[in-house]
Scaffold this motif. Structure first.
Motif, PDB file in Angstrom:
ATOM      1  N   GLY A 167      -5.296  -8.575  -5.826  1.00 53.94           N
ATOM      2  CA  GLY A 167      -3.981  -8.666  -5.193  1.00 53.94           C
ATOM      3  C   GLY A 167      -3.387  -7.299  -4.925  1.00 53.94           C
ATOM      4  O   GLY A 167      -2.808  -7.060  -3.856  1.00 53.94           O
ATOM      5  N   ILE A 168      -3.539  -6.389  -5.878  1.00 52.87           N
ATOM      6  CA  ILE A 168      -3.023  -5.024  -5.698  1.00 52.87           C
ATOM      7  C   ILE A 168      -3.776  -4.315  -4.571  1.00 52.87           C
ATOM      8  O   ILE A 168      -3.177  -3.649  -3.717  1.00 52.87           O
ATOM      9  N   ILE A 169      -5.092  -4.481  -4.528  1.00 50.00           N
ATOM     10  CA  ILE A 169      -5.900  -3.846  -3.487  1.00 50.00           C
ATOM     11  C   ILE A 169      -5.519  -4.359  -2.109  1.00 50.00           C
ATOM     12  O   ILE A 169      -5.358  -3.587  -1.149  1.00 50.00           O
ATOM     13  N   VAL A 170      -5.353  -5.688  -1.983  1.00 51.62           N
ATOM     14  CA  VAL A 170      -4.971  -6.269  -0.696  1.00 51.62           C
ATOM     15  C   VAL A 170      -3.607  -5.756  -0.256  1.00 51.62           C
ATOM     16  O   VAL A 170      -3.388  -5.433   0.921  1.00 51.62           O
ATOM     17  N   TYR A 171      -2.669  -5.655  -1.209  1.00 45.73           N
ATOM     18  CA  TYR A 171      -1.335  -5.123  -0.901  1.00 45.73           C
ATOM     19  C   TYR A 171      -1.441  -3.716  -0.326  1.00 45.73           C
ATOM     20  O   TYR A 171      -0.828  -3.390   0.696  1.00 45.73           O
ATOM     21  N   GLU A 172      -2.226  -2.847  -0.983  1.00 50.64           N
ATOM     22  CA  GLU A 172      -2.330  -1.463  -0.538  1.00 50.64           C
ATOM     23  C   GLU A 172      -3.057  -1.356   0.794  1.00 50.64           C
ATOM     24  O   GLU A 172      -2.756  -0.477   1.611  1.00 50.64           O
ATOM     25  N   LEU A 173      -4.023  -2.250   1.040  1.00 52.02           N
ATOM     26  CA  LEU A 173      -4.711  -2.252   2.323  1.00 52.02           C
ATOM     27  C   LEU A 173      -3.773  -2.656   3.459  1.00 52.02           C
ATOM     28  O   LEU A 173      -3.829  -2.102   4.559  1.00 52.02           O
ATOM     29  N   LEU A 174      -2.921  -3.639   3.194  1.00 46.78           N
ATOM     30  CA  LEU A 174      -2.019  -4.135   4.230  1.00 46.78           C
ATOM     31  C   LEU A 174      -0.889  -3.152   4.536  1.00 46.78           C
ATOM     32  O   LEU A 174      -0.486  -3.004   5.688  1.00 46.78           O
ATOM     33  N   THR A 175      -0.375  -2.512   3.506  1.00 46.34           N
ATOM     34  CA  THR A 175       0.782  -1.628   3.697  1.00 46.34           C
ATOM     35  C   THR A 175       0.401  -0.164   3.856  1.00 46.34           C
ATOM     36  O   THR A 175       1.234   0.657   4.236  1.00 46.34           O
ATOM     37  N   GLN A 176      -0.877   0.160   3.540  1.00 44.68           N
ATOM     38  CA  GLN A 176      -1.330   1.556   3.568  1.00 44.68           C
ATOM     39  C   GLN A 176      -0.435   2.427   2.688  1.00 44.68           C
ATOM     40  O   GLN A 176      -0.073   3.553   3.044  1.00 44.68           O
ATOM     41  N   GLU A 177      -0.031   1.888   1.539  1.00 40.72           N
ATOM     42  CA  GLU A 177       0.870   2.584   0.639  1.00 40.72           C
ATOM     43  C   GLU A 177       0.456   2.280  -0.792  1.00 40.72           C
ATOM     44  O   GLU A 177       0.119   1.139  -1.121  1.00 40.72           O
ATOM     45  N   ARG A 178       0.473   3.299  -1.653  1.00 39.03           N
ATOM     46  CA  ARG A 178       0.136   3.094  -3.048  1.00 39.03           C
ATOM     47  C   ARG A 178       1.216   2.246  -3.718  1.00 39.03           C
ATOM     48  O   ARG A 178       2.407   2.456  -3.517  1.00 39.03           O
ATOM     49  N   LEU A 179       0.775   1.293  -4.523  1.00 42.39           N
ATOM     50  CA  LEU A 179       1.717   0.384  -5.164  1.00 42.39           C
ATOM     51  C   LEU A 179       2.403   1.034  -6.365  1.00 42.39           C
ATOM     52  O   LEU A 179       3.618   0.975  -6.519  1.00 42.39           O
ATOM     53  N   PHE A 180       1.626   1.666  -7.217  1.00 42.14           N
ATOM     54  CA  PHE A 180       2.184   2.183  -8.466  1.00 42.14           C
ATOM     55  C   PHE A 180       2.526   3.669  -8.344  1.00 42.14           C
ATOM     56  O   PHE A 180       1.949   4.528  -9.001  1.00 42.14           O
ATOM     57  N   THR A 181       3.445   3.979  -7.446  1.00 44.35           N
ATOM     58  CA  THR A 181       3.944   5.336  -7.312  1.00 44.35           C
ATOM     59  C   THR A 181       5.465   5.308  -7.306  1.00 44.35           C
ATOM     60  O   THR A 181       6.078   4.428  -6.697  1.00 44.35           O
ATOM     61  N   GLY A 182       6.076   6.262  -7.974  1.00 45.14           N
ATOM     62  CA  GLY A 182       7.529   6.322  -8.036  1.00 45.14           C
ATOM     63  C   GLY A 182       7.962   7.351  -9.058  1.00 45.14           C
ATOM     64  O   GLY A 182       7.171   7.800  -9.893  1.00 45.14           O
ATOM     65  N   GLU A 183       9.222   7.744  -8.998  1.00 39.81           N
ATOM     66  CA  GLU A 183       9.730   8.762  -9.914  1.00 39.81           C
ATOM     67  C   GLU A 183       9.918   8.225 -11.328  1.00 39.81           C
ATOM     68  O   GLU A 183       9.977   8.991 -12.281  1.00 39.81           O
ATOM     69  N   SER A 184      10.014   6.901 -11.477  1.00 36.40           N
ATOM     70  CA  SER A 184      10.177   6.297 -12.796  1.00 36.40           C
ATOM     71  C   SER A 184       9.541   4.911 -12.788  1.00 36.40           C
ATOM     72  O   SER A 184       9.223   4.365 -11.726  1.00 36.40           O
ATOM     73  N   GLN A 185       9.341   4.367 -13.986  1.00 35.77           N
ATOM     74  CA  GLN A 185       8.771   3.019 -14.079  1.00 35.77           C
ATOM     75  C   GLN A 185       9.685   1.988 -13.438  1.00 35.77           C
ATOM     76  O   GLN A 185       9.220   1.032 -12.811  1.00 35.77           O
ATOM     77  N   MET A 186      11.011   2.174 -13.594  1.00 32.39           N
ATOM     78  CA  MET A 186      11.950   1.234 -12.997  1.00 32.39           C
ATOM     79  C   MET A 186      11.856   1.250 -11.480  1.00 32.39           C
ATOM     80  O   MET A 186      11.946   0.212 -10.826  1.00 32.39           O
ATOM     81  N   GLU A 187      11.643   2.428 -10.902  1.00 35.81           N
ATOM     82  CA  GLU A 187      11.514   2.525  -9.450  1.00 35.81           C
ATOM     83  C   GLU A 187      10.261   1.801  -8.973  1.00 35.81           C
ATOM     84  O   GLU A 187      10.262   1.138  -7.931  1.00 35.81           O
ATOM     85  N   LEU A 218      11.295  -7.496 -19.419  1.00 35.79           N
ATOM     86  CA  LEU A 218      10.738  -7.720 -20.758  1.00 35.79           C
ATOM     87  C   LEU A 218       9.909  -9.001 -20.788  1.00 35.79           C
ATOM     88  O   LEU A 218       8.897  -9.086 -21.491  1.00 35.79           O
ATOM     89  N   PHE A 219      10.358 -10.005 -20.019  1.00 35.78           N
ATOM     90  CA  PHE A 219       9.588 -11.243 -19.935  1.00 35.78           C
ATOM     91  C   PHE A 219       8.230 -10.971 -19.293  1.00 35.78           C
ATOM     92  O   PHE A 219       7.196 -11.487 -19.738  1.00 35.78           O
ATOM     93  N   THR A 220       8.247 -10.152 -18.239  1.00 40.90           N
ATOM     94  CA  THR A 220       6.991  -9.828 -17.559  1.00 40.90           C
ATOM     95  C   THR A 220       6.051  -9.074 -18.485  1.00 40.90           C
ATOM     96  O   THR A 220       4.839  -9.318 -18.493  1.00 40.90           O
ATOM     97  N   ILE A 221       6.597  -8.148 -19.274  1.00 38.95           N
ATOM     98  CA  ILE A 221       5.773  -7.403 -20.221  1.00 38.95           C
ATOM     99  C   ILE A 221       5.119  -8.349 -21.225  1.00 38.95           C
ATOM    100  O   ILE A 221       3.935  -8.219 -21.563  1.00 38.95           O
ATOM    101  N   GLY A 222       5.890  -9.337 -21.708  1.00 35.92           N
ATOM    102  CA  GLY A 222       5.327 -10.326 -22.627  1.00 35.92           C
ATOM    103  C   GLY A 222       4.209 -11.123 -21.988  1.00 35.92           C
ATOM    104  O   GLY A 222       3.177 -11.399 -22.633  1.00 35.92           O
ATOM    105  N   LEU A 223       4.376 -11.477 -20.721  1.00 36.23           N
ATOM    106  CA  LEU A 223       3.338 -12.222 -20.005  1.00 36.23           C
ATOM    107  C   LEU A 223       2.075 -11.376 -19.841  1.00 36.23           C
ATOM    108  O   LEU A 223       0.948 -11.872 -19.989  1.00 36.23           O
ATOM    109  N   TRP A 234      17.218  -5.109 -15.774  1.00 38.87           N
ATOM    110  CA  TRP A 234      16.137  -4.405 -16.458  1.00 38.87           C
ATOM    111  C   TRP A 234      15.510  -5.255 -17.552  1.00 38.87           C
ATOM    112  O   TRP A 234      14.294  -5.207 -17.781  1.00 38.87           O
ATOM    113  N   TRP A 235      16.343  -6.072 -18.248  1.00 35.79           N
ATOM    114  CA  TRP A 235      15.791  -6.853 -19.348  1.00 35.79           C
ATOM    115  C   TRP A 235      14.946  -8.026 -18.865  1.00 35.79           C
ATOM    116  O   TRP A 235      14.186  -8.612 -19.635  1.00 35.79           O
ATOM    117  N   HIS A 236      15.051  -8.372 -17.573  1.00 30.12           N
ATOM    118  CA  HIS A 236      14.178  -9.413 -17.038  1.00 30.12           C
ATOM    119  C   HIS A 236      12.709  -8.982 -17.103  1.00 30.12           C
ATOM    120  O   HIS A 236      11.807  -9.815 -17.249  1.00 30.12           O
TER     121      HIS A 236
END
Length: 256
Positions: free
Chosen positions: A214-234, A190-195, A186-188
């Motif tokens: 990049g996010i749009i291309v991902y969702e087009l290819l997978t037909q799945e929303r990227l930022f969905t989940g029960e928690s931020q960690m998920e 934190l580096f991404t948040i700083g970036l 989980w603490w890894h």
């Protein structure tokens, strides 16, 4: 650790040391930089270690031939021949050499992970400087050292180790993507948040657009929303563990 291992780790570190090209100097009247010298030095050491010239495949010769043709065309249409030759010497040739070195030394997933970790480390250094530049005292000192950056600091845009916010954002955007893929604890993250914070302070619209595409291309290819989940960690785990293959593509998207 023998000399071959030293060369091996130096090669793996090269992509993460590219920021050294900012340290410029003259050698016998020829303008160069620390990164370029490091690349040539490692190539010479590798050749001396093997006591023979590296074996090149047909693909290697093809890449070199195409690069040479592109360089010749660029020089032919360039208004400044000296500047054009400098770009070929400083940008094209080192890039080809780094590619060939990495192709030989990236032998395992452990090597790949180490190389990517060093690249993220470079991004974290740039991010740290970019965050500090939001302090008035640091930005004032930076303007004295590099007057050309005043035009950006006047709009509270950080430049990191560069003379342009967009250049810093380019390194940061790549580091964000890599840090997501490498995170295991989980603490890894934190580096991404700083970036992410640092890239926001650069105010680079191009970097934000690139990440958005990049996010749009991902969702087009997978037909799945990227930022969905029960928690931020998920959500973060979902981004990290994504594997896109022919089986995961939507039926309407051809495999090739």
């Amino acid at each position: 650790m023998n000399h071959k291992n030293i060369i091996h780790y130096l090669v793996l570190a090269l992509p993460g040391l590219s920021v050294l090209y900012l340290i410029r100097l003259n050698v016998l009247g020829v303008p160069t930089n620390v990164f370029e010298i490091l690349v040539y030095l490692i190539v010479v050491l590798a050749m001396l270690s093997n006591r023979s010239l590296p074996r090149l495949s047909h693909r290697d010769y093809f890449i070199m031939a195409v690069s040479t043709v592109v360089a010749m065309v660029a020089l032919a249409i360039s208004d400044d021949l000296r500047t054009g030759l400098g770009m070929v010497k400083g940008w094209l040739i080192p890039a080809i050499l780094v590619f060939e070195l990495l192709k030989k030394h990236l032998n395992s997933s452990k090597d790949q992970r180490l190389m990517l970790q060093i690249m993220v480390g470079q991004g974290l250094i740039v991010a740290g400087v970019a965050l500090l530049q939001q302090l008035d005292s640091v930005s004032a000192w930076w303007i004295v050292q590099a007057p050309d950056t005043a035009q950006y600091f006047n709009f509270n845009r950080s430049v990191g180790l560069f003379n342009s916010p967009n250049a810093a954002a380019m390194i940061l955007a790549l580091s964000i993507i890599i840090s997501f893929s490498l995170a295991r604890r989980w603490w890894h993250y934190l580096f991404t948040i700083g970036l992410v914070l640092a890239i926001g302070f650069t105010g680079s619209q191009a970097a934000a657009l690139a990440l958005g595409i990049g996010i749009i291309v991902y969702e087009l290819l997978t037909q799945e929303r990227l930022f969905t989940g029960e928690s931020q960690m998920e959500i973060l785990k979902k981004i990290r563990n994504t594997r896109i293959s022919a089986e995961t593509l939507h039926k309407k998207i051809p495999a090739a």
